[in-house]
Scaffold this active site. Structure first.
Site, PDB file in Angstrom:
ATOM      1  N   HIS A  43      14.182  22.358  -8.298  1.00 58.65           N
ATOM      2  CA  HIS A  43      13.707  21.085  -8.852  1.00 58.65           C
ATOM      3  C   HIS A  43      13.851  21.146 -10.365  1.00 58.65           C
ATOM      4  CE1 HIS A  43      10.484  17.679  -8.628  1.00 58.65           C
ATOM      5  NE2 HIS A  43      11.261  17.532  -9.685  1.00 58.65           N
ATOM      6  N   GLU A  70      15.821  18.797  -5.697  1.00 58.86           N
ATOM      7  CA  GLU A  70      14.788  17.776  -5.852  1.00 58.86           C
ATOM      8  C   GLU A  70      14.791  17.273  -7.297  1.00 58.86           C
ATOM      9  OE1 GLU A  70      11.023  19.499  -4.967  1.00 58.86           O
ATOM     10  OE2 GLU A  70      11.361  19.556  -2.809  1.00 58.86           O
ATOM     11  N   HIS A 191       4.598  20.637  -0.127  1.00 64.23           N
ATOM     12  CA  HIS A 191       3.609  20.653  -1.202  1.00 64.23           C
ATOM     13  C   HIS A 191       2.294  21.241  -0.694  1.00 64.23           C
ATOM     14  CE1 HIS A 191       3.060  19.502  -5.447  1.00 64.23           C
ATOM     15  NE2 HIS A 191       1.788  19.611  -5.140  1.00 64.23           N
TER      16      HIS A 191
END
Length: 243
Positions: A43, A70, A191
């Site tokens: 990410h 991401e 998450h």
């Protein structure tokens, strides 16, 4: 079987804290593959406080499992990176500039036109698209309307409430997952999933395609070892009640 993608952002954070290349991010990613992970997630953010854009270029030619990038698609630099790299999957998150970590999913109704346009850009390039959404059936329906390939359920609320009442914590996720399956959407999750709550999540939603886990997995690896930790997480995804 649900795939495990290891998010290596925290490894990059450790490397960046001292400069140099220790730990070696590419070697750690290759080790993760050798230890059994099904994919690698990165990410990159504009300030490059963990994953650097160059890291993604270094990783792409050597990885043998799926690469998932991401990021915030409103940043043109991110869009250009993804189109240049052409990962197996891009996951779009509605982060604000400078955000510490992702903390909500897309409002797929409010941002319908934008999402439909940007998803088309990536799909035209042959890249599978997943978008971050909260466990709300309206948002899942909106995701289907913008023609994404998959959704990624944002699981922070599940993790936060798991210990107090796991049945209540999982309920909205099961509803959202069932709606996604009904609409023909692939399903990811991520998450704050960890060794305590992952197995129950995967038991209740056994058609889950993929989980992306970074922070908890890297923390566990400090005590349990990197190879052992990856195997423990994979085990959570195949254990079923009664087996």
């Amino acid at each position: 079987m649900t795939k495990l993608s290891v998010n290596i952002n925290k490894i990059a954070t450790l490397r960046n804290s001292r400069g140099g290349n220790n730990p070696d991010l590419v070697k750690m990613a290759l080790d993760a593959e050798n230890f059994g992970t099904d994919g690698i997630t990165v990410h990159p953010r504009p300030d490059e406080r963990h994953i650097r854009y160059q890291d993604v270029y270094d990783l792409k030619p050597v990885l043998t499992t799926e690469l998932n990038i991401e990021g915030n698609s409103r940043e043109q630099k991110f869009v250009d990176l993804v189109l240049d790299i052409k990962p197996h999957q891009v996951t779009l998150v509605p982060d604000a500039t400078g955000q510490l970590t992702s903390d909500h999913g897309w409002n797929t109704i409010q941002h319908k036109d934008y999402l439909k346009d940007i998803i088309r850009v990536f799909k035209t390039a042959g890249i599978r698209v997943s978008i971050f959404v909260d466990p709300d059936t309206r948002m899942v329906e909106g995701a289907a309307a913008v023609e994404t390939d998959r959704i990624e359920l944002y699981t922070e609320a599940y993790a936060r409430n798991f210990t107090a009442n796991r049945e209540a914590a999982i309920a909205p996720y099961v509803k959202a997952a069932e709606k996604a399956r009904e609409l023909g959407l692939g399903l990811n999750a991520g998450h704050d999933l960890d060794l305590n709550n992952l197995n129950y999540f995967s038991q209740q939603i056994p058609w889950l395609d993929e989980v992306s886990i970074g922070h908890a997995l890297i923390c566990d690896a400090l005590y349990l070892g990197f190879e052992n930790t990856i195997q423990l997480y994979k085990r959570q995804l195949i254990m079923r009640s009664g087996l």
